[in-house]
Write a protein that holds these residues in place. Structure first.
Motif, short mmCIF file in Angstrom:
data_model
loop_
_atom_site.label_atom_id
_atom_site.label_comp_id
_atom_site.label_asym_id
_atom_site.label_seq_id
_atom_site.Cartn_x
_atom_site.Cartn_y
_atom_site.Cartn_z
N ASP A 1 -4.27 10.54 9.81
CA ASP A 1 -2.83 10.31 10.15
C ASP A 1 -2.00 11.68 10.31
O ASP A 1 -2.91 12.65 10.28
N VAL A 2 -0.71 11.73 10.62
CA VAL A 2 -0.12 12.94 10.58
C VAL A 2 -0.17 14.05 9.59
O VAL A 2 0.42 14.98 9.70
N GLU A 3 -0.49 13.38 8.22
CA GLU A 3 -0.44 14.41 7.35
C GLU A 3 -2.00 14.10 6.67
O GLU A 3 -2.23 14.94 5.55
N GLY A 4 -2.79 14.01 7.61
CA GLY A 4 -4.41 14.22 6.81
C GLY A 4 -4.98 12.93 6.29
O GLY A 4 -6.04 13.07 5.74
N ASN A 5 -4.41 11.75 6.12
CA ASN A 5 -4.84 10.95 5.60
C ASN A 5 -5.81 10.01 6.33
O ASN A 5 -5.37 9.67 7.51
N GLU B 1 2.83 17.64 -4.67
CA GLU B 1 1.41 18.55 -4.36
C GLU B 1 0.99 18.04 -2.96
O GLU B 1 1.37 16.77 -2.35
N GLY B 2 0.22 19.01 -2.29
CA GLY B 2 -0.43 18.46 -0.75
C GLY B 2 -1.59 17.73 -0.99
O GLY B 2 -2.37 17.80 -2.31
N ILE C 1 0.78 -1.15 0.04
CA ILE C 1 0.00 -0.03 0.17
C ILE C 1 0.95 1.37 0.03
O ILE C 1 1.74 1.37 1.02
N THR C 2 0.53 2.19 -1.08
CA THR C 2 1.55 3.45 -1.05
C THR C 2 0.88 4.48 -0.89
O THR C 2 -0.35 4.71 -1.35
N PHE C 3 1.53 5.40 -0.02
CA PHE C 3 0.96 6.67 0.52
C PHE C 3 1.96 7.91 -0.28
O PHE C 3 3.12 7.81 -0.06
N ASP C 4 1.00 8.81 -0.68
CA ASP C 4 1.72 9.86 -1.30
C ASP C 4 1.83 10.86 -0.01
O ASP C 4 0.48 11.04 0.58
N CYS C 5 2.92 11.55 0.24
CA CYS C 5 2.95 12.38 1.38
C CYS C 5 4.22 13.54 1.18
O CYS C 5 4.89 13.51 0.26
#
Length: 144
Positions: A135-139, A76-77, A9-13
């Protein structure tokens, strides 16, 4: 019958290491070993061009059961709600007030790690209660 495939599972961050550290604590995961020839990920990272340093991280189930999570820096955010999210199964089998108390306890622990509560989805006769969090970046993810 087709062979079962493993998934990652890949998260862009924005900050891959920060997000990976958060998910290690949430799931009981660990960082994978650094590549051969390096005693740490920091040593490996230092060999990359400056624009690639800190650009990726990962975490994995120490027992090899759950999927590997990969975190990659993107320019990008986060703008909108995730189209895919994780359900973190922490209260499986619990119902009613016992379930709500266990959700509350885990949500409080995760807030101490930097997570934020979004809302409680109450039991509706078909689904049991769950807690939507970020999570800590809004996911978004759910405590289920």
């Amino acid at each position: 019958m087709a062979d079962v495939k493993q998934v990652q599972i890949t998260f862009d961050c924005e900050n891959p290491m920060r997000v990976a550290e958060f998910w290690n604590h949430v799931l009981g995961y660990v960082f994978p070993d650094p590549p051969p020839g390096f005693d740490s990920w920091d040593a490996f990272d230092a060999t990359l061009p400056p624009e690639q340093q800190g650009g990726a991280s990962a975490c994995q189930d120490p027992n090899g059961v759950g999927p590997r999570l990969y975190f990659q820096r993107v320019p990008e955010g986060k703008v909108v709600k995730n189209r895919v999210h994780l359900d973190v199964r922490v209260v499986t089998g619990l119902r009613g007030e016992e379930r709500l108390a266990a959700l509350e306890k885990e949500a409080t622990r995760l807030e101490e790690l930097g997570a934020q509560r979004v809302r409680l989805l109450p039991a509706d006769g078909f689904n049991e209660s769950c807690m939507v969090m970020q999570d800590v970046e809004g996911n978004e993810f759910c405590l289920d």
